[in-house]
Every structure is written in structure tokens, then in C-alpha cells.
Design an enzyme around this catalytic site. Structure first.
Site, PDB file in Angstrom:
ATOM      1  N   LYS A   1     -21.802  -3.591   1.362  1.00  0.00           N
ATOM      2  CA  LYS A   1     -22.782  -4.502   1.966  1.00  0.00           C
ATOM      3  C   LYS A   1     -22.426  -5.947   1.638  1.00  0.00           C
ATOM      4  O   LYS A   1     -21.788  -6.217   0.630  1.00  0.00           O
ATOM      5  CB  LYS A   1     -24.187  -4.191   1.412  1.00  0.00           C
ATOM      6  CG  LYS A   1     -24.798  -2.909   1.941  1.00  0.00           C
ATOM      7  CD  LYS A   1     -26.191  -2.709   1.367  1.00  0.00           C
ATOM      8  CE  LYS A   1     -26.831  -1.438   1.892  1.00  0.00           C
ATOM      9  NZ  LYS A   1     -27.096  -1.447   3.327  1.00  0.00           N
TER      10      LYS A   1
ATOM     11  N   ARG B   1     -29.015   9.383   5.189  1.00  0.00           N
ATOM     12  CA  ARG B   1     -29.125  10.545   6.077  1.00  0.00           C
ATOM     13  C   ARG B   1     -28.337  11.736   5.529  1.00  0.00           C
ATOM     14  O   ARG B   1     -28.663  12.884   5.810  1.00  0.00           O
ATOM     15  CB  ARG B   1     -28.660  10.161   7.488  1.00  0.00           C
ATOM     16  CG  ARG B   1     -27.239   9.704   7.569  1.00  0.00           C
ATOM     17  CD  ARG B   1     -26.909   8.982   8.861  1.00  0.00           C
ATOM     18  NE  ARG B   1     -27.481   7.623   8.904  1.00  0.00           N
ATOM     19  CZ  ARG B   1     -27.397   6.807   9.953  1.00  0.00           C
ATOM     20  NH1 ARG B   1     -26.782   7.193  11.043  1.00  0.00           N
ATOM     21  NH2 ARG B   1     -27.932   5.604   9.917  1.00  0.00           N
TER      22      ARG B   1
HETATM   23  N1  BES Z   1     -30.619   1.599   2.649  1.00  0.00           N
HETATM   24  C1  BES Z   1     -30.047   1.146   3.851  1.00  0.00           C
HETATM   25  C2  BES Z   1     -31.089   0.702   4.884  1.00  0.00           C
HETATM   26  C3  BES Z   1     -31.935  -0.491   4.532  1.00  0.00           C
HETATM   27  C4  BES Z   1     -31.591  -1.742   4.978  1.00  0.00           C
HETATM   28  C5  BES Z   1     -33.098  -0.356   3.815  1.00  0.00           C
HETATM   29  C6  BES Z   1     -32.386  -2.826   4.691  1.00  0.00           C
HETATM   30  C7  BES Z   1     -33.900  -1.443   3.510  1.00  0.00           C
HETATM   31  C8  BES Z   1     -33.546  -2.679   3.957  1.00  0.00           C
HETATM   32  C9  BES Z   1     -29.234   2.273   4.487  1.00  0.00           C
HETATM   33  O1  BES Z   1     -28.613   3.121   3.594  1.00  0.00           O
HETATM   34  C10 BES Z   1     -28.159   1.632   5.290  1.00  0.00           C
HETATM   35  O2  BES Z   1     -27.318   1.004   4.711  1.00  0.00           O
HETATM   36  N2  BES Z   1     -28.206   1.795   6.594  1.00  0.00           N
HETATM   37  C11 BES Z   1     -27.235   1.230   7.457  1.00  0.00           C
HETATM   38  C12 BES Z   1     -26.853   2.260   8.467  1.00  0.00           C
HETATM   39  C13 BES Z   1     -25.662   1.888   9.299  1.00  0.00           C
HETATM   40  C14 BES Z   1     -24.421   1.852   8.452  1.00  0.00           C
HETATM   41  C15 BES Z   1     -25.532   2.878  10.412  1.00  0.00           C
HETATM   42  C16 BES Z   1     -27.852   0.019   8.120  1.00  0.00           C
HETATM   43  O3  BES Z   1     -29.043   0.044   8.417  1.00  0.00           O
HETATM   44  O4  BES Z   1     -27.161  -0.966   8.303  1.00  0.00           O
HETATM   45 MN    MN Z   2     -26.701   2.407   2.983  1.00  0.00          MN
END
Ligand code: BES
Ligand code: MN
Ligand code: ZN
Length: 501
Positions: free
Chosen positions: A277, A351
Site C-alpha cells: 500500500k 476475501r
Molecule cells: N483492508 C483493505 C480495504 C480497506 C481500505 C479497508 C480502506 C479500510 C479502508 C483491503 O484488504 C484491501 O486492501 N482491499 C483492496 C482490494 C483491491 C486490491 C482489489 C482495495 O480496496 O484497494
Molecule cells: Mn488489503
């Protein structure tokens, strides 16, 4: 904070603070206003107090009443349970800042029968205990703990008939609030403290001594033996060992009743893995265990409430980090359901751990399964901070959850399981891949989960936006101004309570 029900007239009670409510449309407590010479109406008429606002006003009655100070809270257009929670939360926080002490709460709602007395007292207790929560365990400087506690609270009701219902409602609301606050503390705790092991001990503590909740924790070895390859794939990158937490409430007591299963994502920190991230706001990913923490908070409430229902909690807890053991983009994982998953993004880890938990849930032949997860940034983009988006394959379950959420003051918004987008999950080399395209990301995530859902009714709550609030959330939520919100513990307890009716 000592809280009790008292049959007493607000005009005659001696206390440090008397909390009263003033609503929109001339909704002013008349007898009190008369004693104050019409001061309350005047404040509203001059625009100095906004009955629809979010500020409380302090009044010194200077002997006109035995109460030393009045705290006037806005009740809005309608004196709903949520209006009561907010008024009490706003008032409670103000009082803590101004010296605490003995608080009396004037009737904020008409209480006419046992059911309304119970619900009213529950809302007051929730407002008080959720509203005055502070996460201060890590402040060592006492000066910076600015608040003085409210020592005792009298909930004033007009007649003696409703005392026992109001007392029961107070107790219920307090227990719900303590479940909410446990969830908030686990979420607010940083990832170096709230490890998967810490969540497992919290679960064990919840079950200990109850006699009706059993807790089991599967470690790395057991998870591997079970065949939870998707969960394990995510967990391997961290030196903090994973835990698959299983809580069982009154399962033996009701051997012929299908249990409700609650599943919560508990990624104690989500770095994104090799699909790392960006730096900005990365610290907030300590809250990526909010779904799991909500399951634990709900069980903490179930430990002390009379809810005659079999309920199972499943919390896959792990940390998504980068290391020589971490899973990589391109890896293929064997899930518990025996379906294979090609990893195209290590940041779509939630997921994966839920996939194995949803498959595991099938063993209980559940009546229904509700999962909750901070699953997608896309959901946060879609619905923002205050609406939890949810997906559901069963209209009866959806209606139950929405009704409970409404009563609990934690609104839900239904999103579509749009079949067409399932095609995004096709893989060239495995049964599926773990990401779709960017657009509709919350929907493809839900469709991914659906592939692991058994034959049971199922709902998926994406709490990415609603679980944790920073200072950019406007307007500031009256109950939970900053940090973890404890969503959706109130909804879950209320829904389970309604299932027993
Ligand atoms: N934990 C994150 C989602 C999230 C983002 C929660 C912001 C709270 C605040 C999740 O694991 C994630 O990283 N999701 C990705 C999915 C993508 C790679 C398809 C996302 O939302 O960018
Ligand atoms: Mn994630
Ligand atoms: Zn995540």
C-alpha cells in the site's frame, strides 16, 4: 459509573447536572421552562440553542432548581432511540470535560409501557457508555487525561410501574455498550499489541467462566491440517502466528436448532503484502481487524445477556506483511473449499481468509451466516463513513438485518450481487483469481466470497468505511467522535435479540 433508575421529578432532584432535552417545533419541557421563567424557549427563539444541532448548552439555574447545573441537549425532530443516544452521549462528554460528578437524566422520551421503558433505558445506557468511552490506555501523562468521571447517574422516570423494565433496559444497554467498547479498544490498539494471539486471548477471556460459551483456537499447524490454504497463504508473511478463533454460544443447549454463524475478518495489520500500500494513511490498517473485533464484542455481550440461541463466531486472525515467507502475486492457493485461487493482488487478502471461514461455517449446517469485514476501499468510496454497505442472498435475512440496524442506529445500505461481474474473477490458470477490475470493486469482492458460501442464507457487511473514523469525518459522529466505532455490534446484538422473539 453507577447507574440506577429513580422515580423522581426533575424539578426536585439535587444533583451536579440535570440533563434535559429540547427538540424541534416547540418541543420544550414545559414545567422546567416555567420554573426557569421561559429561558429555554427564549434560547431557542433567539437562535442561541439549536434543537437540531450537535451542541449542548450549560445553564446555571441559580437556585430556581435544586440541580446545580442544567445541560440542555438537542433532540432533533423526533425523540427516537438514536436521538436519545446522541443527546446522552453529547451531554455525558460535556459533563466529563466540566468536572463530572452526579448526573440526573430528565425523561427524554414518553415512557408508557414496559417495552418502551426498556428501549428508552437501553438507549440511555448506550449513549452514556459508548459516548463517554476514551481510549487512554497508552497515555502515561496524567495531565493529558483531561476528563473527570461521572460518578453516578439517576435515570428519572415519572411512574413506579416501569421501574423494573427500565432497570432491565439499563442493564441490557450497558452490556451492549461494553461489547461495543471492547471492539473499539481491540481496534484502537496498535498492531504491535493487537496481534492474532492477543485476539485469541481476548476470545478465551470472553468465554472463560460463562458456562455457555466455548472457545477454541486453531494455530498454524491445525489450520494447515484443516486445509485452510487461502487463510494460511495470507498469514505466512508475518512472524506473528495466525489464529483461527472459534466461539460457540449455547450450542450444546440447542442441539436441534441450526446456529447463526458470525464471521469477522481480522487482519491485525494490512500492509498490502508485495502489492504494498502507499505510505499515506497506512497506519489506519491497524483497524483491518474490525470485523473480527466486532464478532468478539458481540460474544462479550452474549456472555452476559440472556439470548437463548445457538450462535457461532469464526474469526480468522492474521497479519498481511512482506517477508521471505510471504505469498506473492501469481501464487496459487488451495482453499478449504478445494477451489484454487490465483493471487493477482496480495492486497486483496481479506476475501482469502474469509473464503476459508465461510467454507468452514458449512460444518455447522447454519441457519444463516453473516460476515463482516473492512473489505474494500471501493465500499468506502461508494458509501463513505456512515453507511455500511451490505450484500445478501436472502430477502428475509436482509429485511431482518436492516430493521435491526435501524433500531440500533447503525444504518445499512443494500448493494447488488451483480452476477455479470463474476466473470472478472476468471483465471487463466486456476479456478478463479482474487481480484476484478477497479470499478465495482466492492461488488466483485462480494461475488468472490459468494463462491465459498454454502447452501445457507448469507449476508456480507463491508465495514471498510464505517469501522474507523479519522478527523475528516463530518459531521463528527455524536457517539463515537474518533477512532473505532464498534460497528456493527449494536446491530448484531439487536438482530439476535429479535430472533429470539
Ligand atoms: N483492508 C483493505 C480495504 C480497506 C481500505 C479497508 C480502506 C479500510 C479502508 C483491503 O484488504 C484491501 O486492501 N482491499 C483492496 C482490494 C483491491 C486490491 C482489489 C482495495 O480496496 O484497494
Ligand atoms: Mn488489503
Ligand atoms: Zn485488508
Amino acid at each position: 459509573m453507577n447507574v440506577r433508575v429513580a422515580v423522581q421529578d426533575p424539578l426536585h432532584i439535587s444533583c451536579d447536572w440535570l440533563l434535559i432535552g429540547v427538540g424541534d417545533g416547540d418541543d420544550v419541557p414545559g414545567a422546567l421552562d416555567d420554573v426557569l421563567g421561559g429561558l429555554l424557549r427564549e434560547l431557542v427563539d433567539r437562535g442561541e440553542f439549536d434543537p437540531n444541532g450537535r451542541d449542548v448548552t450549560v445553564i446555571h439555574p441559580r437556585g430556581a432548581l435544586p440541580a446545580r447545573r442544567l445541560i440542555v441537549a438537542p433532540m432533533g425532530r423526533e425523540r427516537t432511540a438514536e436521538a436519545v443516544r446522541r443527546a446522552v452521549a453529547l451531554g455525558g462528554r460535556k459533563i466529563r470535560r466540566l468536572g463530572g460528578g452526579h448526573l440526573a437524566i430528565a425523561p427524554l422520551q414518553d415512557v408508557t409501557d414496559p417495552a418502551s421503558a426498556f428501549a428508552y433505558a437501553q438507549a440511555v445506557a448506550e449513549g452514556l457508555f459508548i459516548g463517554t468511552y476514551e481510549f487512554e490506555a497508552f497515555r502515561t501523562n496524567q495531565d493529558r487525561r483531561r476528563n473527570t468521571p461521572i460518578t453516578n447517574v439517576d435515570l428519572l422516570i415519572p411512574g413506579g410501574d416501569q421501574v423494573s423494565s427500565a432497570e432491565a433496559g439499563l442493564g441490557w444497554g450497558r452490556t451492549v455498550a461494553e461489547g461495543v467498547n471492547l471492539t473499539r479498544t481491540l481496534v484502537n490498539e496498535p498492531a504491535n499489541v493487537a496481534t492474532p494471539g492477543r485476539l485469541a486471548s481476548a476470545a478465551e477471556e470472553i468465554a472463560a467462566g460463562t458456562g455457555h460459551i466455548r472457545c477454541r483456537v486453531f494455530g498454524e499447524k491445525e489450520v494447515e491440517q484443516e486445509g485452510m490454504g487461502a487463510f494460511l497463504g495470507v498469514a505466512r508473511g508475518s512472524d506473528n502466528p495466525p489464529a483461527f478463533i472459534v466461539l460457540e454460544h449455547r450450542l450444546e443447549e440447542f442441539p436441534d436448532t441450526k446456529p447463526v454463524v458470525l464471521v469477522g475478518k481480522a487482519i491485525t495489520f494490512d500492509s498490502g503484502g508485495y502489492n504494498i500500500k502507499p505510505s499515506e494513511g497506512l497506519w489506519k490498517m491497524k483497524s483491518d481487524m474490525s470485523g473480527g473485533a466486532a464478532v468478539l464484542g458481540t460474544f462479550a455481550a452474549l456472555a452476559r445477556l440472556e439470548v437463548p440461541l445457538p450462535v457461532v463466531g469464526l474469526v480468522p486472525a492474521a497479519e498481511n506483511l512482506v517477508s521471505g515467507h510471504a505469498y506473492r502475486p501469481g501464487d496459487i492457493l488451495h482453499s478449504l473449499s478445494s477451489q484454487t485461487i490465483e493471487i493477482l493482488n496480495t492486497d486483496a487478502e481479506g476475501r482469502l481468509i474469509l473464503a476459508d471461514a465461510l467454507a468452514y461455517a458449512e460444518r455447522y449446517a447454519p441457519r444463516c451466516v453473516v460476515d463482516m469485514a473492512t473489505l474494500t476501499g471501493a465500499m468506502m468510496v461508494a458509501l463513505g463513513y456512515s453507511l455500511t454497505g451490505y450484500f445478501c442472498n436472502d430477502d428475509t435475512l436482509a429485511a431482518q438485518l436492516e430493521a435491526a440496524a435501524k433500531r440500533a442506529g447503525e444504518p445499512l445500505w443494500r448493494m447488488p450481487l451483480w452476477d455479470e461481474y463474476d466473470a472478472y474473477l476468471e483465471s487463466k490458470v486456476a479456478d478463479m483469481c482474487n481480484v476484478g477490475i477497479r470499478w465495482g470493486g466492492a461488488i466483485t469482492a462480494a461475488l468472490f466470497l459468494r463462491r465459498f458460501v454454502g447452501s445457507y442464507p448469507w449476508a456480507h457487511l463491508d465495514i471498510a468505511g464505517t469501522a474507523f473514523a479519522t478527523t475528516d469525518r463530518k459531521p463528527t459522529p455524536p457517539l463515537t467522535p474518533y477512532g473505532a466505532t464498534g460497528v456493527p455490534v449494536r446491530t448484531l446484538v439487536e438482530w439476535l435479540r429479535a430472533l429470539t422473539e
